[in-house]
Write an enzyme that holds these catalytic residues in place. Structure first.
Site, mmCIF file in Angstrom:
data_model
loop_
_atom_site.group_PDB
_atom_site.id
_atom_site.type_symbol
_atom_site.label_atom_id
_atom_site.label_comp_id
_atom_site.label_asym_id
_atom_site.label_seq_id
_atom_site.Cartn_x
_atom_site.Cartn_y
_atom_site.Cartn_z
ATOM 1 N N PRO A 2 73.105 47.258 -23.657
ATOM 2 C CA PRO A 2 73.748 47.661 -22.418
ATOM 3 C C PRO A 2 74.349 49.055 -22.527
ATOM 4 C CG PRO A 2 74.627 45.593 -23.278
ATOM 5 C CD PRO A 2 73.826 46.219 -24.348
ATOM 6 N N GLU A 3 73.800 49.955 -21.790
ATOM 7 C CA GLU A 3 74.400 51.274 -21.646
ATOM 8 C C GLU A 3 75.224 51.242 -20.365
ATOM 9 O OE1 GLU A 3 73.942 54.200 -23.422
ATOM 10 O OE2 GLU A 3 72.579 53.479 -24.943
#
Length: 270
Positions: A2-3
DNA sequence: AAATTCTCCTGAAGGC
DNA sequence: TGCCTTCAGGAGAATT
């Protein structure tokens, strides 16, 4: 992993499903995450309605009357809405149960976190010393240039420092530097304001595009882990060590910088 | 203060 | 096929 775009996508995905809903039950199967899940979490949540779902950096801030649940997805975390009768799988560590649905926190590597803060969430230690949001007006070339003055660390490390700007992870730092034509090892303090302006534009462009792609993730939100999807096709340098630069045809280099994989084109980036 | 190193964890990948 | 080793990675904590 997850960015920031994926966290924002997650926020948008869960918000309409939980906002206004009253928490019925909290199930913690594995409290040992990045930090222990506080034992008082259930007490604070149960019987209260979710007031809002916000994001600061990569932290999700889920507010109820009296305080806020802070969630971080770490490297491998994800949140999904499931029905109450969906049996938990491996690594499904926390359930926030509502009448007709469950917000389920899944995280194989357990670098994520589920925390609680009484009162104003910004008073929490983790949120107090964060740099500006990368897509906000506060993040501009002048700001970066001023902050970098005198700094000797590599610009990539500088860009990934959460005190400087939040939400720029390893992948996007690599990509933004490529797009801006800046060598990742350049000392932060030796870069001109013009080049910083270009870098800021690159960061914003890369993140904005990824959020747009995140819409795809959003549609697949309740499905099993669609992680590689959204940005893999358009990466210029990340993960492409030894391959040819898509712009000039030169060979993409791979080095370690602050224990992070770093990729660049020595021809395009100086 | 700034820079560097360490740390948590598991799944994937590589070696044999 | 399978076991063992190596490693990535967000980001706070510890250390220099």
């Amino acid at each position: 992993m997850p960015e920031l775009p994926e966290v924002e996508t997650t926020r948008r995905g869960i918000e309409p499903h939980i906002c206004g809903k009253i928490v019925d039950e909290v199930i913690v199967r594995q409290p040992q995450l990045r930090w222990p899940v506080p034992s008082l979490l259930a007490d604070r949540l149960v019987g209260n309605a979710i007031l809002s779902v916000n994001r600061r950096a990569k932290y999700l801030l889920i507010a109820i009357d009296g305080g806020t649940m802070i969630m971080h997805l770490g490297m491998s975390g994800s949140l999904r809405m499931v029905t109450a009768d969906t049996p938990p799988g491996k690594h499904d560590h926390v359930d926030i149960c509502f009448q007709e649905s469950v917000l389920r926190f899944h995280d194989p590597r357990r670098f994520g976190a589920v925390l609680w803060v009484d009162g104003d969430p910004m008073g929490h230690k983790l949120l107090q010393q964060l740099g500006p949001e990368p897509l906000s007006g506060a993040f501009d070339g002048e700001y970066l240039h001023r902050l970098a003055r005198g700094r000797k660390s590599a610009v990539k490390t500088f860009l990934m420092n959460g005190h400087v700007v939040v939400g720029v992870g390893n992948i996007y730092a690599n990509e933004a530097l490529f797009q801006a034509g800046i060598h990742p090892k350049t000392a932060a303090g030796k870069i001109s304001i013009n080049r910083y302006e270009r870098l800021v534009e690159a960061v914003k462009a890369v993140l904005t595009e990824a959020i747009k792609q995140g819409g795809t993730t959003l549609r697949d939100f309740t499905r099993e882990d669609g992680k590689p999807g959204y940005f893999a096709q358009q990466l210029n340098v990340y993960g492409r060590g030894g391959a040819n630069c898509l712009v000039c045809g030169g060979v993409i280099k791979e080095i370690r910088l602050g224990q992070r994989s770093t990729f660049y084109c020595s021809n395009c980036q100086n």
